[in-house]
Design a protein around this motif. Structure first.
Motif, PDB file in Angstrom:
ATOM      1  N   SER A   1       0.851  -1.190   0.000  1.00  0.00           N
ATOM      2  CA  SER A   1       0.000   0.000   0.000  1.00  0.00           C
ATOM      3  C   SER A   1       0.889   1.242   0.000  1.00  0.00           C
ATOM      4  N   ARG A   2       0.457   2.245  -0.748  1.00  0.00           N
ATOM      5  CA  ARG A   2       1.209   3.504  -0.807  1.00  0.00           C
ATOM      6  C   ARG A   2       0.460   4.548  -0.008  1.00  0.00           C
ATOM      7  N   LYS A   3       1.167   5.093   0.919  1.00  0.00           N
ATOM      8  CA  LYS A   3       0.580   6.162   1.718  1.00  0.00           C
ATOM      9  C   LYS A   3       1.156   7.484   1.232  1.00  0.00           C
ATOM     10  N   GLY A   4       0.437   8.537   1.427  1.00  0.00           N
ATOM     11  CA  GLY A   4       0.918   9.851   1.023  1.00  0.00           C
ATOM     12  C   GLY A   4       0.090  10.420  -0.106  1.00  0.00           C
ATOM     13  N   LEU A   5       0.771  11.148  -0.971  1.00  0.00           N
ATOM     14  CA  LEU A   5       0.096  11.860  -2.059  1.00  0.00           C
ATOM     15  C   LEU A   5      -0.357  10.914  -3.163  1.00  0.00           C
ATOM     16  N   PRO A   6      -1.464  11.246  -3.817  1.00  0.00           N
ATOM     17  CA  PRO A   6      -1.877  10.455  -4.983  1.00  0.00           C
ATOM     18  C   PRO A   6      -0.839  10.585  -6.104  1.00  0.00           C
ATOM     19  N   ARG A   7      -0.836   9.652  -7.015  1.00  0.00           N
ATOM     20  CA  ARG A   7       0.139   9.603  -8.107  1.00  0.00           C
ATOM     21  C   ARG A   7       0.143  10.903  -8.919  1.00  0.00           C
ATOM     22  N   TRP A   8      -1.010  11.471  -9.257  1.00  0.00           N
ATOM     23  CA  TRP A   8      -1.073  12.699 -10.056  1.00  0.00           C
ATOM     24  C   TRP A   8      -0.412  13.866  -9.330  1.00  0.00           C
ATOM     25  N   ALA A   9      -0.524  13.895  -8.011  1.00  0.00           N
ATOM     26  CA  ALA A   9       0.092  14.978  -7.238  1.00  0.00           C
ATOM     27  C   ALA A   9       1.608  14.833  -7.218  1.00  0.00           C
ATOM     28  N   ARG A  10       2.084  13.591  -7.119  1.00  0.00           N
ATOM     29  CA  ARG A  10       3.536  13.359  -7.139  1.00  0.00           C
ATOM     30  C   ARG A  10       4.128  13.746  -8.494  1.00  0.00           C
ATOM     31  N   LEU A  11       3.384  13.502  -9.571  1.00  0.00           N
ATOM     32  CA  LEU A  11       3.871  13.850 -10.907  1.00  0.00           C
ATOM     33  C   LEU A  11       3.960  15.368 -11.105  1.00  0.00           C
ATOM     34  N   LEU A  12       3.089  16.103 -10.449  1.00  0.00           N
ATOM     35  CA  LEU A  12       3.105  17.565 -10.566  1.00  0.00           C
ATOM     36  C   LEU A  12       4.140  18.236  -9.664  1.00  0.00           C
ATOM     37  N   MET A  13       4.662  17.528  -8.709  1.00  0.00           N
ATOM     38  CA  MET A  13       5.584  18.109  -7.720  1.00  0.00           C
ATOM     39  C   MET A  13       6.850  18.677  -8.381  1.00  0.00           C
ATOM     40  N   THR A  14       7.509  17.924  -9.252  1.00  0.00           N
ATOM     41  CA  THR A  14       8.754  18.389  -9.879  1.00  0.00           C
ATOM     42  C   THR A  14       8.542  19.635 -10.732  1.00  0.00           C
TER      43      THR A  14
ATOM     44  N   LEU B   1       6.271  21.889 -10.459  1.00  0.00           N
ATOM     45  CA  LEU B   1       5.938  23.005  -9.571  1.00  0.00           C
ATOM     46  C   LEU B   1       7.167  23.535  -8.851  1.00  0.00           C
ATOM     47  N   ILE B   2       8.054  22.649  -8.437  1.00  0.00           N
ATOM     48  CA  ILE B   2       9.288  23.074  -7.772  1.00  0.00           C
ATOM     49  C   ILE B   2      10.165  23.850  -8.752  1.00  0.00           C
ATOM     50  N   LEU B   3      10.271  23.350  -9.988  1.00  0.00           N
ATOM     51  CA  LEU B   3      11.066  24.051 -10.997  1.00  0.00           C
ATOM     52  C   LEU B   3      10.480  25.421 -11.327  1.00  0.00           C
ATOM     53  N   LEU B   4       9.183  25.502 -11.423  1.00  0.00           N
ATOM     54  CA  LEU B   4       8.516  26.777 -11.703  1.00  0.00           C
ATOM     55  C   LEU B   4       8.738  27.774 -10.567  1.00  0.00           C
ATOM     56  N   ALA B   5       8.643  27.309  -9.331  1.00  0.00           N
ATOM     57  CA  ALA B   5       8.872  28.185  -8.177  1.00  0.00           C
ATOM     58  C   ALA B   5      10.318  28.682  -8.157  1.00  0.00           C
ATOM     59  N   ALA B   6      11.268  27.809  -8.460  1.00  0.00           N
ATOM     60  CA  ALA B   6      12.680  28.214  -8.493  1.00  0.00           C
ATOM     61  C   ALA B   6      12.916  29.243  -9.597  1.00  0.00           C
ATOM     62  N   ALA B   7      12.325  29.018 -10.766  1.00  0.00           N
ATOM     63  CA  ALA B   7      12.477  29.973 -11.871  1.00  0.00           C
ATOM     64  C   ALA B   7      11.876  31.329 -11.504  1.00  0.00           C
ATOM     65  N   ALA B   8      10.736  31.340 -10.843  1.00  0.00           N
ATOM     66  CA  ALA B   8      10.104  32.600 -10.423  1.00  0.00           C
ATOM     67  C   ALA B   8      10.983  33.343  -9.424  1.00  0.00           C
ATOM     68  N   LEU B   9      11.604  32.626  -8.514  1.00  0.00           N
ATOM     69  CA  LEU B   9      12.489  33.250  -7.529  1.00  0.00           C
ATOM     70  C   LEU B   9      13.699  33.873  -8.223  1.00  0.00           C
ATOM     71  N   ILE B  10      14.298  33.138  -9.134  1.00  0.00           N
ATOM     72  CA  ILE B  10      15.453  33.661  -9.869  1.00  0.00           C
ATOM     73  C   ILE B  10      15.049  34.882 -10.690  1.00  0.00           C
ATOM     74  N   TRP B  11      13.927  34.808 -11.373  1.00  0.00           N
ATOM     75  CA  TRP B  11      13.441  35.925 -12.201  1.00  0.00           C
ATOM     76  C   TRP B  11      13.222  37.174 -11.353  1.00  0.00           C
ATOM     77  N   SER B  12      12.691  36.999 -10.141  1.00  0.00           N
ATOM     78  CA  SER B  12      12.411  38.158  -9.285  1.00  0.00           C
ATOM     79  C   SER B  12      13.679  38.844  -8.804  1.00  0.00           C
ATOM     80  N   GLN B  13      14.820  38.157  -8.844  1.00  0.00           N
ATOM     81  CA  GLN B  13      16.073  38.736  -8.376  1.00  0.00           C
ATOM     82  C   GLN B  13      16.857  39.444  -9.475  1.00  0.00           C
ATOM     83  N   LEU B  14      16.404  39.320 -10.721  1.00  0.00           N
ATOM     84  CA  LEU B  14      17.091  39.978 -11.829  1.00  0.00           C
ATOM     85  C   LEU B  14      16.824  41.480 -11.799  1.00  0.00           C
TER      86      LEU B  14
END
Length: 145
Positions: free
Chosen positions: A9-22, A24-37
């Protein structure tokens, strides 16, 4: 063997949420970098000095922090003086920028203010804030009238 033990049994996030995690993390990092330019690009065309409009020139060296700090001050006041003044950057990593910095004996973070005719009016080794930059620019504009 029962079906209960065949699939763990897998506990935690559903499969679709795990697929979106990467993404979303990349998008957040890009937004942070963009805001510092920097807020806007500055021309490095030093031939604009003396073309009939006063010029504020920042000497910038990517290896140090003072130039980036002063560029932030330039961002704060730029809209108040455009299009009356050229806002330029002399990258000391280029031959033209290094030549200008050497000719005036300045380093990263220094601001050179030129008249509309290209005469050096004022030199600030490392302005401490946007207000100091604004006052120097106002003096330059008054002197060139």
């Amino acid at each position: 063997m029962s079906q209960d033990t065949a699939k763990p049994s897998r506990k935690g996030l559903p499969r679709w949420a795990r697929l979106l995690m990467t993404p979303l993390i990349l998008l957040a990092a890009a937004a942070l970098i963009w805001s510092q330019l920097p807020k806007g690009a500055y021309s490095t065309d030093l031939s604009r000095i003396g073309d009939g409009r006063p010029a504020l020139v920042l000497t910038y060296d990517a290896s140090f922090l003072a130039g980036m700090r002063v560029m932030g001050y330039m961002d704060e006041i730029r809209d108040d003086y455009m299009p009356r003044v050229h806002f330029l950057v002399a990258n000391v990593g280029t031959p033209d920028g290094r030549s200008l910095a050497n000719r005036h004996g300045v380093r990263d973070g220094a601001v050179l203010l030129f008249s509309a005719q290209g005469t050096l009016v004022e030199q600030l080794p490392a302005p401490a804030g946007a207000e100091e930059l604004r006052q120097a620019l106002d003096r330059t504009l008054m002197a060139t009238r």
